[in-house]
Write a protein that holds these residues in place. Structure first.
Motif, mmCIF file in Angstrom:
data_model
loop_
_atom_site.group_PDB
_atom_site.id
_atom_site.type_symbol
_atom_site.label_atom_id
_atom_site.label_comp_id
_atom_site.label_asym_id
_atom_site.label_seq_id
_atom_site.Cartn_x
_atom_site.Cartn_y
_atom_site.Cartn_z
ATOM 1 N N ARG A 7 0.833 -1.192 0.000
ATOM 2 C CA ARG A 7 0.000 0.000 0.000
ATOM 3 C C ARG A 7 0.871 1.246 0.000
ATOM 4 N N ARG A 8 0.308 2.344 -0.464
ATOM 5 C CA ARG A 8 1.060 3.595 -0.517
ATOM 6 C C ARG A 8 1.529 4.000 0.885
ATOM 7 N N GLY A 9 0.658 3.817 1.886
ATOM 8 C CA GLY A 9 1.029 4.191 3.242
ATOM 9 C C GLY A 9 2.176 3.360 3.798
ATOM 10 N N ILE A 13 7.502 7.766 3.834
ATOM 11 C CA ILE A 13 8.593 8.022 4.777
ATOM 12 C C ILE A 13 8.034 8.535 6.090
ATOM 13 N N SER A 14 8.487 7.958 7.170
ATOM 14 C CA SER A 14 7.974 8.285 8.497
ATOM 15 C C SER A 14 8.412 9.676 8.950
ATOM 16 N N PRO A 15 7.539 10.421 9.637
ATOM 17 C CA PRO A 15 7.938 11.710 10.233
ATOM 18 C C PRO A 15 9.083 11.548 11.236
ATOM 19 N N VAL A 16 9.174 10.374 11.863
ATOM 20 C CA VAL A 16 10.267 10.127 12.807
ATOM 21 C C VAL A 16 11.601 10.191 12.075
ATOM 22 N N GLY A 78 6.174 -4.636 3.949
ATOM 23 C CA GLY A 78 5.428 -3.387 3.855
ATOM 24 C C GLY A 78 4.487 -3.202 5.027
ATOM 25 N N ALA A 79 3.693 -4.220 5.328
ATOM 26 C CA ALA A 79 2.728 -4.140 6.426
ATOM 27 C C ALA A 79 3.424 -3.997 7.776
ATOM 28 N N LYS A 80 4.663 -4.434 7.879
ATOM 29 C CA LYS A 80 5.406 -4.336 9.136
ATOM 30 C C LYS A 80 6.006 -2.948 9.358
ATOM 31 N N GLY A 81 5.914 -2.097 8.341
ATOM 32 C CA GLY A 81 6.421 -0.737 8.488
ATOM 33 C C GLY A 81 7.891 -0.569 8.184
ATOM 34 N N TYR A 82 8.545 -1.604 7.668
ATOM 35 C CA TYR A 82 9.986 -1.536 7.430
ATOM 36 C C TYR A 82 10.359 -0.590 6.297
ATOM 37 N N LEU A 83 9.401 -0.311 5.399
ATOM 38 C CA LEU A 83 9.706 0.527 4.247
ATOM 39 C C LEU A 83 9.516 2.014 4.544
ATOM 40 N N THR A 84 9.121 2.345 5.762
ATOM 41 C CA THR A 84 8.887 3.749 6.123
ATOM 42 C C THR A 84 10.129 4.409 6.726
#
Length: 269
Positions: A7-9, A13-16, A78-84
């Motif tokens: 997903r796009r989300g 890139i994370s604000p962190v 992706g779902a784990k947030g590793y790409l952010t």
């Protein structure tokens, strides 16, 4: 391919991470201009710049693992947030971020962190498995090349001393992390590179030692003779990249601003 499986989300890139980049930029500006938040302690700017840049490199290291795994078949990253690029999303945030930061502050060692969790069952082919493991430390190699570029390109004219020393120390950390990560020790990326090519019997024998690989490497670095030999290799590599011992020493001295420094490292604007 990526847009069809994540997903796009999941790729935003994370604000962190953007906040860490902002701290890096501010620290770099302070080191370049000679701005000292604490009068008489120019090393504070070097500390902020190097620490934030080191965290950025850790995030990129883990992102490289995840991105390579994604293109190798593991769409779960992706779902784990590793790409952010969010360090708070890592499976082993303590090993990936906090522990390397602790060793950086305590001893100036670029200690490798824990890897993101990759679902290896989704990946087919030994070369792909090896590449997923190699992607992280290769990021440190690239980071080291960028940090040392002004040195081996002889492009240091006009670069302030504080920023030059900071780059030298940051390069030392990246080279250290790359070499340590590429060691074929269970639990480190180097073992992940060779593991797909080992027999099942060898894998079963080695598997119980994987959780202790990092501890084993750390223990070896406490042996004086091995520590000296290891850092001799690091300093030799940096010397061939144009980074002299004085630059490395001064970078480390300024980084430890709370100790006041030895007075041997001039800092000019």
């Amino acid at each position: 391919m990526t847009s069809a499986t994540t997903r796009r989300g999941d790729r935003r890139i994370s604000p962190v991470f953007l906040g860490i980049l902002a701290v890096t930029a501010v620290g770099g500006w302070a080191a370049w201009t000679g701005f000292a938040p604490i009068p008489g302690r120019p090393g504070l700017a070097v500390f902020l710049f190097v620490t934030a840049a080191w965290v950025v490199s850790l995030c990129l290291h883990e992102y490289a693992h995840a991105r390579t795994a994604l293109h190798s078949g593991d769409v779960s990253v992706g779902a784990k947030g590793y790409l952010t690029l969010n360090p708070l999303k890592y499976t082993h945030a303590v090993l990936s971020i906090l522990l390397p930061l602790l060793f950086l502050v305590m001893g100036g060692i670029g200690l490798p962190g824990g890897a993101v969790f990759i679902e290896r069952g989704r990946i087919r082919g030994r070369w792909r498995h090896s590449l997923v493991s190699a992607a992280g430390p290769l990021t440190n190699v690239l980071f080291a090349a960028v940090c040392t570029a002004p040195f081996w390109l002889h492009a240091l004219d006009g670069v302030p001393d504080g920023f030059r020393y900071a780059l030298a120390f940051l390069a030392l950390l990246q080279v250290t992390a790359a070499i340590l990560n590429f060691l074929p020790v269970p639990g480190l990326d180097g073992y992940g590179v060779v593991e797909p090519w080992l027999s099942h019997g060898v894998k079963r024998q080695v598997e119980p030692f994987a959780p202790f690989g990092l501890i084993f490497v750390f223990a070896l670095l406490w042996v004086p003779s091995l520590n000296i030999a290891f850092f001799d290799v690091i300093h030799t590599l940096l010397h061939h990249l144009g980074v002299g011992p004085l630059d490395q020493y001064c970078g480390h001295e300024l980084y430890r601003f709370w100790q006041g420094g030895s007075g041997l490292c001039p800092v000019s604007r």
